[in-house]
Design a protein around this motif. Sequence first.
Motif, PDB file in Angstrom:
ATOM      1  N   THR A  27       0.842  -1.193   0.028  1.00  0.00           N
ATOM      2  CA  THR A  27      -0.020  -0.120  -0.137  1.00  0.00           C
ATOM      3  C   THR A  27       0.968   1.120   0.081  1.00  0.00           C
ATOM      4  OG1 THR A  27      -1.805  -1.176   1.254  1.00  0.00           O
ATOM      5  CG2 THR A  27      -1.917   1.129   1.069  1.00  0.00           C
ATOM      6  N   ASP A  28       1.925   1.305   0.870  1.00  0.00           N
ATOM      7  CA  ASP A  28       2.753   2.261   0.829  1.00  0.00           C
ATOM      8  C   ASP A  28       3.526   2.524  -0.506  1.00  0.00           C
ATOM      9  OD1 ASP A  28       2.026   2.788   3.471  1.00  0.00           O
ATOM     10  OD2 ASP A  28       4.012   1.905   4.564  1.00  0.00           O
ATOM     11  N   GLN A  29       4.041   1.386  -0.873  1.00  0.00           N
ATOM     12  CA  GLN A  29       4.823   1.677  -2.040  1.00  0.00           C
ATOM     13  C   GLN A  29       4.012   1.904  -3.467  1.00  0.00           C
ATOM     14  OE1 GLN A  29       6.752  -2.369  -2.048  1.00  0.00           O
ATOM     15  NE2 GLN A  29       8.690  -1.516  -1.253  1.00  0.00           N
ATOM     16  N   LEU A  30       2.815   1.523  -3.345  1.00  0.00           N
ATOM     17  CA  LEU A  30       1.885   1.803  -4.548  1.00  0.00           C
ATOM     18  C   LEU A  30       1.511   3.232  -4.390  1.00  0.00           C
ATOM     19  CD1 LEU A  30      -0.319  -1.375  -4.969  1.00  0.00           C
ATOM     20  CD2 LEU A  30       1.285  -0.317  -6.744  1.00  0.00           C
TER      21      LEU A  30
ATOM     22  N   ALA B 315       2.220  -5.765 -18.300  1.00  0.00           N
ATOM     23  CA  ALA B 315       2.785  -7.140 -17.864  1.00  0.00           C
ATOM     24  C   ALA B 315       1.700  -7.591 -17.028  1.00  0.00           C
ATOM     25  CB  ALA B 315       3.863  -6.476 -16.636  1.00  0.00           C
ATOM     26  N   SER B 316       0.694  -6.863 -16.159  1.00  0.00           N
ATOM     27  CA  SER B 316      -0.326  -7.733 -15.593  1.00  0.00           C
ATOM     28  C   SER B 316      -1.294  -8.639 -16.507  1.00  0.00           C
ATOM     29  CB  SER B 316      -1.126  -6.705 -14.990  1.00  0.00           C
ATOM     30  OG  SER B 316      -2.056  -5.878 -15.670  1.00  0.00           O
ATOM     31  N   SER B 317      -1.438  -8.242 -17.766  1.00  0.00           N
ATOM     32  CA  SER B 317      -2.005  -9.028 -18.638  1.00  0.00           C
ATOM     33  C   SER B 317      -1.128 -10.263 -19.282  1.00  0.00           C
ATOM     34  CB  SER B 317      -2.470  -8.039 -20.028  1.00  0.00           C
ATOM     35  OG  SER B 317      -3.052  -8.857 -20.878  1.00  0.00           O
ATOM     36  N   GLU B 352       9.384  -7.578  -6.954  1.00  0.00           N
ATOM     37  CA  GLU B 352       9.087  -6.468  -7.840  1.00  0.00           C
ATOM     38  C   GLU B 352       8.056  -6.925  -8.984  1.00  0.00           C
ATOM     39  OE1 GLU B 352      10.357  -3.494  -8.077  1.00  0.00           O
ATOM     40  OE2 GLU B 352       9.464  -3.016  -9.829  1.00  0.00           O
ATOM     41  N   VAL B 353       7.983  -8.003  -9.305  1.00  0.00           N
ATOM     42  CA  VAL B 353       6.958  -8.449 -10.264  1.00  0.00           C
ATOM     43  C   VAL B 353       5.541  -8.402  -9.914  1.00  0.00           C
ATOM     44  CG1 VAL B 353       6.125 -10.395 -11.659  1.00  0.00           C
ATOM     45  CG2 VAL B 353       8.586 -10.098 -11.556  1.00  0.00           C
ATOM     46  N   LYS B 354       5.414  -8.741  -8.486  1.00  0.00           N
ATOM     47  CA  LYS B 354       4.064  -8.411  -7.866  1.00  0.00           C
ATOM     48  C   LYS B 354       3.793  -7.065  -7.807  1.00  0.00           C
ATOM     49  CE  LYS B 354       4.264 -12.416  -4.931  1.00  0.00           C
ATOM     50  NZ  LYS B 354       4.644 -12.767  -3.378  1.00  0.00           N
ATOM     51  N   ARG B 355       4.977  -6.197  -7.418  1.00  0.00           N
ATOM     52  CA  ARG B 355       4.631  -4.671  -7.315  1.00  0.00           C
ATOM     53  C   ARG B 355       4.000  -4.219  -8.994  1.00  0.00           C
ATOM     54  NH1 ARG B 355       8.293  -3.844  -3.830  1.00  0.00           N
ATOM     55  NH2 ARG B 355      10.003  -3.725  -5.480  1.00  0.00           N
ATOM     56  N   ARG B 356       4.606  -4.838 -10.035  1.00  0.00           N
ATOM     57  CA  ARG B 356       4.160  -4.232 -11.028  1.00  0.00           C
ATOM     58  C   ARG B 356       2.782  -5.039 -11.788  1.00  0.00           C
ATOM     59  NH1 ARG B 356       9.365  -2.605 -14.638  1.00  0.00           N
ATOM     60  NH2 ARG B 356      11.014  -2.669 -13.094  1.00  0.00           N
TER      61      ARG B 356
END
Lengths: 98, 484
Positions: A27-30, B315-317, B352-356
């Motif tokens: 949440t913080d990073q997004l 990427a999410s797709s 990082e992959v999850k973040r993107r």
Amino acid sequence: MISKDSVAHVASLAKLQFSEADLEKYTDQLAEILDMVEQLEQVSTKDVPVTTQSIHLENVMRPDVAKPAEPVTELLKNVPTKKGTLIQVPAIIDKEDD
Amino acid sequence: MDYFKTSLDQLHEQLRAGQLTSQQLVDETLAGIDKIDPNVAAFLAVNADGAKKQAAAVDAAGIDADQPLSGVPIAIKDNIVTKGVVTTAASKILANFNPIYNATVVEKLAAAGAINVGKTNLDEFAMGSSTENSAFKTTKNAWDYTRVPGGSSGGSAAAVAAGEVVAALGSDTGGSIRQPAAFNGIVGFKPTYGRVSRWGLIAFSSSLDQIGTLTRNVKDAAQVLNVIAGHDERDSTTADKPVPDYTEKIGQAIKGMKIALPKEYLGKGVDPAVADKIKTAAKQLEDMGATVTEVSLPHTQYAVPAYYIIASSEASSNLQRFDGIRYGFRAKDVHNIEDVYVRSRSEGFGPEVKRRIMLGTFSLSAGFYDAYFKKAGQVRTLITRDFEAVFNDYDLIIGPTTPTVAFKIGEKVTDPVTMYMNDILTIPVNLAGLPAASVPAGFVDGMPVGLQLIGKPFAESTIFQVAAAFEAQNDYLAQIPGGK
């Protein structure tokens, strides 16, 4: 500002799950990433078309000709579990709901 | 084999004259990797047996006199699928993935007689700028083992820079070839979007991804591109245009060439010492008869946010396919199909992959699509128009490849936004689909600096011409990395 509940909702759309601690971290990073992205609001884009690709091709055609494909055994080489030439997966219906 | 002193032409001459066989060259290369790679950690897998077999076949058939890659070992980034050689994209989710087909570029290399000597490390699914996002190992900068090699093609760049191979393939979505090339003091070349087939490149961001080369010499890059470029029926985004000989303009004078230097590329955030090297390079190009003029690419500062929305959305797709069913990692003790998806993805993808995926899913979700994905696509148009306006009057754009030299391992990995800003000078090129290269332009504090050269669509030959002229004026390649 994005809320923890919104992040949890997005995670469910993305078929991901996070621990409570990770959910807070994401949440913080997004929020931080979206802060950066908000710069885009400064740009006037009225009547500007959207670019989705840079090569400007459309409807690329080729002859529809049948060609030999890999044998089924080869195609199934990376399947985690299988029965014969079928892909094996857990029951679609939750066993705990039985 | 001393790859620090040997170009593709020289290798080819030795192979053709019979002073060296492909099998000897492969053995020497494997011995070099054994010696160097424990320090550099560029390779995820060394294809020793496969390479020896390929070399034996090339020797038996005879070195192709017209093909400079014939019999030469080349490394391949591990997001490019290789039949029978495990291909992981540096992700736990593909740790055991054994492709049943070759990428088009791999087929083309093999047809040219090149030997696949191994698969190089990268940021997981090519998402990153330091190779620290690999699920398996941390690759080191060839010049300083405490620094990152850049990314995402950090393994390919370090392998070439450390003298393990003469050339390697990489992929570039937002700078993933050029930035590690700059950080390691070598030549990185990203062709025009559509110039090289992406068939068999594990998709990250389909409208931005492009395969290219990492080499020490400019001409070597042109020779590898000659082999891998071209239309491919299996990738409908490839251009159906003839492939010129990319070496044809190498050696030609650059007198009269009109070169633009965007003021935004030497502005805020760019280390003044790096900017100085680029100004020196500009002066050298002027001394050779080119004109270098300051121009403006006014939307440059919006490239990073636009890119992260577009690339993450795609990427999410693209990464929805990793569901634990047909291939890849499947979580243990799963009780229903939803569990298979959610737990396999949650356990298989790195942070990082999850973040993107999260950023991309958010940007595409109901209520946010217009403000994020659509807005980013409009800004992409404006960035493309900036380039078009400059290219109405100029042949080439130059600037630094990166704002700083290679940073320390661990320095930025916990701060995504700071890491993303590192790509500010390379990302605009991918958004516009242009060809671009990074070539060595000197050193700051003992670490290499890269000069970026950006061309018009499909004007790769112009980049090679200027890059080769610049290379010939300097002797940066005479300095050899020792690690430390």
